[in-house]
Design a protein around this motif. Structure first.
Motif, mmCIF file in Angstrom:
data_model
loop_
_atom_site.group_PDB
_atom_site.id
_atom_site.type_symbol
_atom_site.label_atom_id
_atom_site.label_comp_id
_atom_site.label_asym_id
_atom_site.label_seq_id
_atom_site.Cartn_x
_atom_site.Cartn_y
_atom_site.Cartn_z
ATOM 1 N N ASP A 240 0.830 -1.206 0.000
ATOM 2 C CA ASP A 240 0.000 0.000 0.000
ATOM 3 C C ASP A 240 0.868 1.261 0.000
ATOM 4 O OD1 ASP A 240 -2.260 -1.554 0.044
ATOM 5 O OD2 ASP A 240 -2.475 -1.494 2.238
ATOM 6 N N ARG A 241 2.022 1.182 0.684
ATOM 7 C CA ARG A 241 2.914 2.343 0.772
ATOM 8 C C ARG A 241 3.925 2.385 -0.375
ATOM 9 N NH1 ARG A 241 2.833 0.299 6.126
ATOM 10 N NH2 ARG A 241 5.024 -0.327 6.053
ATOM 11 N N PHE A 242 4.282 1.199 -0.879
ATOM 12 C CA PHE A 242 5.231 1.110 -2.004
ATOM 13 C C PHE A 242 4.580 0.300 -3.126
ATOM 14 C CE2 PHE A 242 7.762 1.367 1.894
ATOM 15 C CZ PHE A 242 8.584 2.451 1.617
ATOM 16 N N PRO A 243 3.657 0.866 -3.863
ATOM 17 C CA PRO A 243 2.927 0.090 -4.891
ATOM 18 C C PRO A 243 3.875 -0.434 -5.977
ATOM 19 C CG PRO A 243 1.881 2.231 -4.481
ATOM 20 C CD PRO A 243 3.207 2.257 -3.810
ATOM 21 N N GLY A 244 3.668 -1.716 -6.328
ATOM 22 C CA GLY A 244 4.458 -2.299 -7.408
ATOM 23 C C GLY A 244 5.870 -2.678 -7.025
ATOM 24 N N THR A 247 10.170 -6.744 -4.733
ATOM 25 C CA THR A 247 10.628 -7.607 -3.629
ATOM 26 C C THR A 247 9.488 -7.967 -2.684
ATOM 27 O OG1 THR A 247 11.312 -5.588 -2.472
ATOM 28 C CG2 THR A 247 13.010 -6.805 -3.664
ATOM 29 N N LEU A 248 8.544 -7.033 -2.481
ATOM 30 C CA LEU A 248 7.415 -7.321 -1.595
ATOM 31 C C LEU A 248 6.450 -8.318 -2.238
ATOM 32 C CD1 LEU A 248 6.621 -3.734 -0.230
ATOM 33 C CD2 LEU A 248 8.023 -5.515 0.805
ATOM 34 N N ILE A 249 6.167 -8.133 -3.535
ATOM 35 C CA ILE A 249 5.272 -9.084 -4.230
ATOM 36 C C ILE A 249 5.905 -10.474 -4.250
ATOM 37 C CG2 ILE A 249 4.027 -9.543 -6.368
ATOM 38 C CD1 ILE A 249 4.284 -6.572 -7.042
ATOM 39 N N ASP A 271 2.263 -11.278 -11.161
ATOM 40 C CA ASP A 271 2.298 -9.853 -10.846
ATOM 41 C C ASP A 271 3.733 -9.326 -10.825
ATOM 42 O OD1 ASP A 271 -0.429 -9.799 -10.643
ATOM 43 O OD2 ASP A 271 -0.483 -9.935 -8.448
ATOM 44 N N VAL A 272 4.662 -10.181 -10.348
ATOM 45 C CA VAL A 272 6.080 -9.800 -10.364
ATOM 46 C C VAL A 272 6.530 -9.543 -11.798
ATOM 47 C CG1 VAL A 272 8.432 -10.619 -9.941
ATOM 48 C CG2 VAL A 272 6.674 -10.994 -8.217
ATOM 49 N N LEU A 273 6.150 -10.443 -12.710
ATOM 50 C CA LEU A 273 6.569 -10.302 -14.105
ATOM 51 C C LEU A 273 5.943 -9.074 -14.774
ATOM 52 C CD1 LEU A 273 6.618 -13.981 -15.428
ATOM 53 C CD2 LEU A 273 8.505 -12.567 -14.666
ATOM 54 N N LYS A 274 4.782 -8.636 -14.290
ATOM 55 C CA LYS A 274 4.194 -7.406 -14.837
ATOM 56 C C LYS A 274 5.055 -6.190 -14.504
ATOM 57 C CE LYS A 274 -0.586 -9.093 -14.605
ATOM 58 N NZ LYS A 274 -1.863 -9.016 -13.841
ATOM 59 N N GLN A 275 5.726 -6.249 -13.345
ATOM 60 C CA GLN A 275 6.594 -5.143 -12.938
ATOM 61 C C GLN A 275 8.007 -5.298 -13.484
ATOM 62 O OE1 GLN A 275 5.259 -2.609 -11.328
ATOM 63 N NE2 GLN A 275 3.281 -3.637 -11.051
#
Length: 469
Positions: A240-244, A247-249, A271-275
């Protein structure tokens, strides 16, 4: 006499009962006082110790092999999964190759690699810095020098005690307002196994400065405390604080994978691959998931993507060979395995390739070639439990019962978490009429894989036999 005896019995029973209550109260008191205590029986889907209880519909051991700690083998070997949780000391000492993600606990401290540069290497005049002669109080009052010195002591010398002393003095000098020192104190506490103290430091640092690294360290603490749901919530709050933030995903995907919730893990890896479409771990894990979901053609696309990105190692060509074989692209299968053998860096990797070549030989019906491949597997790695099991099956087909039994016993002792050796021992013993041994082995097979239908049918038949006797 009868009445007196009954009274005496009742009195004894009450005395024992009172003692048991006192012992239980002592145990409860210890649990309350011990901050690092973990619930003995966790709720389903909230513990990494029992990943099979996940509600995510993960793959069974019949489809996807599992590690000694009970998790499905992932597509990527990660440092965080190297220290598994063997259930006994014997298993910890005799950890088999089949559990690359469950190393013996004695090698945990060896995982901290020293960074050592040319200027820091040991020389005849003595060490680069003699820590025992340092006045830590003096250096703690020089913030820039103190930070560099802490990094040297913690990472290069691996001296956690002196590093913690320096960090404590430095944060006191900074009047507890420097978030960086709080993170370093938390890292020292984590290394020392004081997870609750580390949690307090990381939380305090996060209040002062919101950083992705601090969130990752705090999540590691929660995973060590066997609180994956708390770690998941922490990661989601961080997103929520660091969108996208990749490392968190990726951290969320790893936890879902460890909890045997493969479908959710695959979604987060996507979702990781989208970023970041060059993220090797996400590509490898999605590829292995497709392979074990009977979609080798799609897995092949992901592994070819890794090859295009410049990943060039034994493991990749080994996986390419398997995907080509199961996708019926036989022209590329043997050339991929040949390249994998050429790129193998150690005997364990060579053993993996020969083992998979043995499966290819079984698939094309050449049992003599399969026998030779499994033998070569054991030549390179004598602790390969799956190879012992498969050799035993080939020996059973030849009618060599005693040799098969010996091989299966070896496989079962090397990898007690595998159900196949136990089930094969049960079948073999039942054929020769040793019903007691068959029943014991079938029970072990059921314990390793409760959902195995053939084991349940065998146990039912054996119980009927015993009932008739």
């Amino acid at each position: 006499i009868q009445a007196a005896w009954s009274l005496k019995t009742r009195a004894l029973t009450e005395m024992v009962y009172v003692d048991e209550i006192d012992m239980d109260q002592e145990g409860i008191a210890e649990m309350i006082l011990d901050e690092n205590a973990i619930a003995q029986v966790a709720r389903p889907g909230t513990s990494l110790k029992l990943p099979g209880t996940s509600q995510g519909g993960g793959p069974s051991p019949a489809v996807r092999p599992v590690t000694q700690s009970g998790r499905p083998i992932t597509g990527f070997v990660r440092p965080s999964t190297q220290s598994g949780r063997p259930s006994t000391v014997e298993q910890a000492i005799r950890t088999p190759r089949t559990a690359l993600t469950a190393r013996p606990i004695t090698s945990a401290s060896g995982g901290y690699v020293r960074l050592g540069t040319a200027s820091m290497l040991t020389n005849p005049d003595g060490p680069f810095i003699n820590l025992s002669r340092l006045n830590l109080t003096k250096y703690a009052q020089k913030p820039k020098l103190a930070k560099a010195l802490f990094e040297y002591i913690f990472h290069h010398e691996n001296d956690v005690k002196n590093a913690l002393d320096l960090a404590a003095l430095a944060t006191e000098h900074a009047q507890f307002k420097d978030w960086w020192w709080k993170v370093q104190i938390g890292k020292c506490y984590y290394r020392l196994g004081l997870y609750r103290e580390a949690e307090k430091q990381f939380k305090s640092a996060l209040k002062q400065q919101d950083m992705v690294d601090t969130i990752l360290y705090l999540a590691k603490v929660y995973l060590r405390l066997d609180q994956p749901v708390t770690a998941l919530n922490l990661f989601k709050q961080g997103l929520d604080r660091f969108p996208g933030e990749v490392t968190l995903i990726c951290g969320i995907a790893r936890i879902y994978e460890e909890m045997n919730n493969i479908s959710s893990a695959a979604e987060y890896y996507k979702d990781v691959l989208k970023q970041d479409n060059t993220h090797v771990e996400a590509i490898a894990c999605i590829g292995s998931n497709h392979f074990y979901s009977d979609q080798p053609e799609i897995a092949l696309r992901f592994y070819r993507r890794l090859l295009q990105m410049g990943v060039y190692n034994c493991q990749l060509f080994n996986n390419l060979g398997l995907c080509c074989f199961y996708a019926q692209q036989y022209d590329m299968t043997l050339s991929s395995f040949e390249r994998a053998l050429f790129l193998a860096e150690n005997e364990e990797e060579t053993a993996d390739v020969w083992y998979n070549l043995g499966h290819v030989a079984v698939g094309i019906g050449d049992l003599n070639l399969a026998y030779q491949c499994f033998k070569l597997t054991l030549v390179n790695n004598n602790d390969y439990a799956e190879a012992y099991n498969n050799l035993a099956v080939l020996e059973m087909r030849k009618g060599h019962t005693e040799q098969a039994r010996a091989l299966l016993q070896t496989a079962a002792s090397l990898a007690p978490h595998m159900y196949e050796p136990h089930f094969n021992v049960a079948i073999l013993s039942e054929k020769v009429g040793d019903l007691q041994r068959s029943y014991t082995a079938a029970q072990k097979s059921e314990e390793a894989f409760p959902g195995h239908v053939d084991t349940q049918q065998l146990l039912k038949q054996l119980k009927e036999h015993f009932a008739m006797l």
